[in-house]
Design an enzyme around this catalytic site. Structure first.
Site, mmCIF file in Angstrom:
data_model
loop_
_atom_site.group_PDB
_atom_site.id
_atom_site.type_symbol
_atom_site.label_atom_id
_atom_site.label_comp_id
_atom_site.label_asym_id
_atom_site.label_seq_id
_atom_site.Cartn_x
_atom_site.Cartn_y
_atom_site.Cartn_z
ATOM 1 N N ASP A 386 -0.447 -9.888 4.423
ATOM 2 C CA ASP A 386 0.532 -9.057 3.810
ATOM 3 C C ASP A 386 1.700 -8.732 4.786
ATOM 4 O O ASP A 386 1.398 -8.149 6.057
ATOM 5 C CB ASP A 386 -0.039 -7.772 3.254
ATOM 6 C CG ASP A 386 0.906 -7.073 2.153
ATOM 7 O OD1 ASP A 386 0.922 -7.392 1.061
ATOM 8 O OD2 ASP A 386 1.450 -6.061 2.994
ATOM 9 N N ILE A 387 2.889 -9.200 4.439
ATOM 10 C CA ILE A 387 3.860 -8.593 5.326
ATOM 11 C C ILE A 387 4.079 -7.152 5.371
ATOM 12 O O ILE A 387 4.272 -6.518 4.298
ATOM 13 C CB ILE A 387 5.423 -9.328 4.904
ATOM 14 C CG1 ILE A 387 5.233 -10.835 5.020
ATOM 15 C CG2 ILE A 387 6.531 -8.829 5.954
ATOM 16 C CD1 ILE A 387 6.534 -11.613 4.383
ATOM 17 N N GLU A 430 4.934 -10.663 -1.220
ATOM 18 C CA GLU A 430 4.816 -11.041 -0.031
ATOM 19 C C GLU A 430 3.406 -11.297 0.688
ATOM 20 O O GLU A 430 3.224 -11.221 1.834
ATOM 21 C CB GLU A 430 5.571 -9.694 0.633
ATOM 22 C CG GLU A 430 4.482 -8.314 0.741
ATOM 23 C CD GLU A 430 4.856 -7.377 -0.601
ATOM 24 O OE1 GLU A 430 4.355 -6.173 -0.488
ATOM 25 O OE2 GLU A 430 5.318 -7.934 -1.406
#
Length: 520
Positions: A386-387, A430
């Site tokens: 996960d960004i 994302e």
């Protein structure tokens, strides 16, 4: 004196018996092998075409939902609910907006479901549309299908009957861009789905599609959502289009362009039998070599394809046109199936933005890999990625910059899984997911560290991040051995749930780090 036979009589009897046998074999082959195989091949083509049709319908809805969502979680829309400033309407819902979004209606409601703005415009005929019939006591007529308050902004799409037209209704709760603030109301887009839309889909699917007004004679038809139900040898498959309450609106007439010639005694068969009768003695060996043997080989090839559930072109050329015609037709079907397969792969297996595998491709890869992992008792790892603070990245730098960042991160992640059994996929937004097959804890830790370093080394500026001046990533992983359970889907769900919890821990522990949960 023993009974004697005339050679001519024996020959006549032999010819008669052989002729009968050849006739019976020819008819039997046509009925038991050729026609069923052709029908099966055609049915495969039919289902491929219907799969593309189903996915194309989904794309219409997804594109509308994306546009609706982007407008609904926009601060200007949120502010309009409270200010009702006419400049917002002039700037955002002009004639060009209706054209660009390919919609015919817009309705905005407040938190009490009262309509504060509505307008309709036909962008194809360039004239206004009266949508006042959707206003009941100043409330949206179909407010029962709207999502309720105090929930995350998620778009929903349903069908309604409006003036005997199929209308796609897409609605999203209105919040601020960062989803903060109180629920403000709903943004509703309306799009008419008509014959012109079906015509554009026809060009993609090679199906003939026609909208038919609903009447009682169609009441027993399957709904369009059950597009694969009821196998039929007919080229025509009619489906009902229901509204969100299950009330029929229209009928879609689906006609396939290919069909099977089920005639038992064909002209080609009559010619072949006649030739066999006339030249049976002189060319018996030639017939065996150039007719019987190629048919047997072709039959074996087709049977082999059936056994391995994979079709391929036939290359058994002979001197007889009838056999070559049959193989040519079969090869045309093979080519058609391959084109459909490639089109399906292109539509269904690749994420359109990042050009890496999508969620469906990841699940299918895991399904194939599970048998290998289970058979050899190989450890594997699922990594959820996960960004960090990506929504803030989008808010500060814009969605275009966000898309570029997603593509760069995806390309970097893909480099971490170069082995044939590994895969990196975009899971949504994302989030990314990785499968490492045949990996131990030591190597997994090294892999995760390398991934974090590679993302940091990209040095993508992130002014809104709370932990760094550049884009970072958090990882949650689980290391598992395959269970004896053959249900690979449940095992994937379990593994991803554990990895997701580890990701949650990584975020709580400061982000830009990896956490591993080992499932014993």
């Amino acid at each position: 004196m023993s009974k004697q036979f005339r050679i001519s009589s024996l020959l006549n009897l032999f010819f008669t018996i052989v002729l009968v046998i050849v006739f019976i074999v020819s008819i039997g082959y046509r009925i038991l092998v050729e026609i069923p195989l052709a029908e099966e091949s055609i049915e495969t083509v039919y289902n491929k075409e219907l799969t593309i049709l189903s996915k194309t319908f989904d794309e219409y809805t997804k594109n509308l939902e994306k546009s609706n969502y982007d407008y609904a979680v926009w601060d200007d829309t949120y502010n309009f609910i409270h200010s009702q400033d006419s400049d917002y309407i002039k700037s955002n819902f002009s004639v060009e907006t209706f054209k660009n979004l390919n919609i015919e209606g817009v309705i905005i409601t407040d938190s009490s479901d009262n309509i504060i703005y509505s307008d309709g415009f036909n962008s194809k005929e360039l004239k206004p549309i009266d949508i006042s019939a959707l206003n009941t006591n100043n409330k949206f007529k179909y407010s029962d299908l709207l999502q309720r308050k105090n929930i995350k902004p998620i778009s929903i799409s349903e069908l309604i009957n409006f003036n005997n037209d199929i209308v796609i209704v897409t609605a999203t709760p209105i919040f601020k861009t960062d989803t903060s603030g109180e629920y403000a109301g709903h943004l509703i887009f309306l799009r008419v789905f008509n014959q012109a839309d079906l015509d554009s889909i026809s060009a993609i699917t090679q199906l003939e599609l026609k909208l038919i007004p609903y009447s009682d004679q169609y009441r027993n038809l399957q709904a369009i959502k059950n597009i694969y139900v009821a196998r039929s040898s007919s080229k025509n498959r009619q489906r009902l289009v229901d509204d969100y309450k299950g009330v029929p609106i229209k009928v879609i007439d689906i006609t396939h362009q290919n069909e099977v010639d089920s005639t038992i005694i064909t002209k080609a068969m009559v010619i072949t039998l006649s030739l066999q009768f006339l030249i049976m003695v002189a060319f018996y060996l030639l017939v065996e070599k150039y007719v019987v043997k190629p048919i047997v080989v072709t039959n074996k090839d087709i049977k082999k394809m059936t056994d391995i559930t994979s079709i391929q072109r036939l290359e058994n050329n002979t001197i007889f046109a009838e056999i070559n015609d049959m193989e040519k037709q079969f090869n045309q079907l093979v080519d058609m199936v391959e084109k459909q397969r490639m089109r399906l792969t292109e539509l269904g297996m690749t994420d359109s933005l990042t050009q890496i595998a999508n969620r469906l491709a990841f699940e299918q890869h895991f399904e194939k890999e599970w048998a290998h992992l289970q058979r050899h008792n190989i450890t594997f790892a699922i990594v959820m990625c996960d960004i960090d603070f990506f929504k803030k990245y989008n808010d500060s730098l814009g969605h275009l910059a966000g898309d570029e960042a997603l593509k760069t991160v995806a390309t970097t992640l893909a480099k971490s899984a170069r082995r044939i059994n590994d895969i990196v996929a975009r899971y949504g937004g994302e989030e990314f997911v990785i499968l490492f097959s045949g990996i131990e804890l030591k190597d997994l830790k090294m892999k995760l560290d390398q991934i974090i370093d590679s993302i940091n080394n990209l040095n993508i500026a992130h002014p809104a991040s709370e932990i760094a001046d550049h884009v970072t990533i958090s990882l949650g992983a689980t290391l598992m051995r395959p269970t004896k359970d053959n249900n690979q889907k449940s095992n994937l769900i379990k593994a991803m749930s554990i990895a997701d919890n580890a990701l949650y821990t990584a975020k709580n522990n400061g982000r830009n780090r990896a956490e591993i949960a080992i499932n014993e």
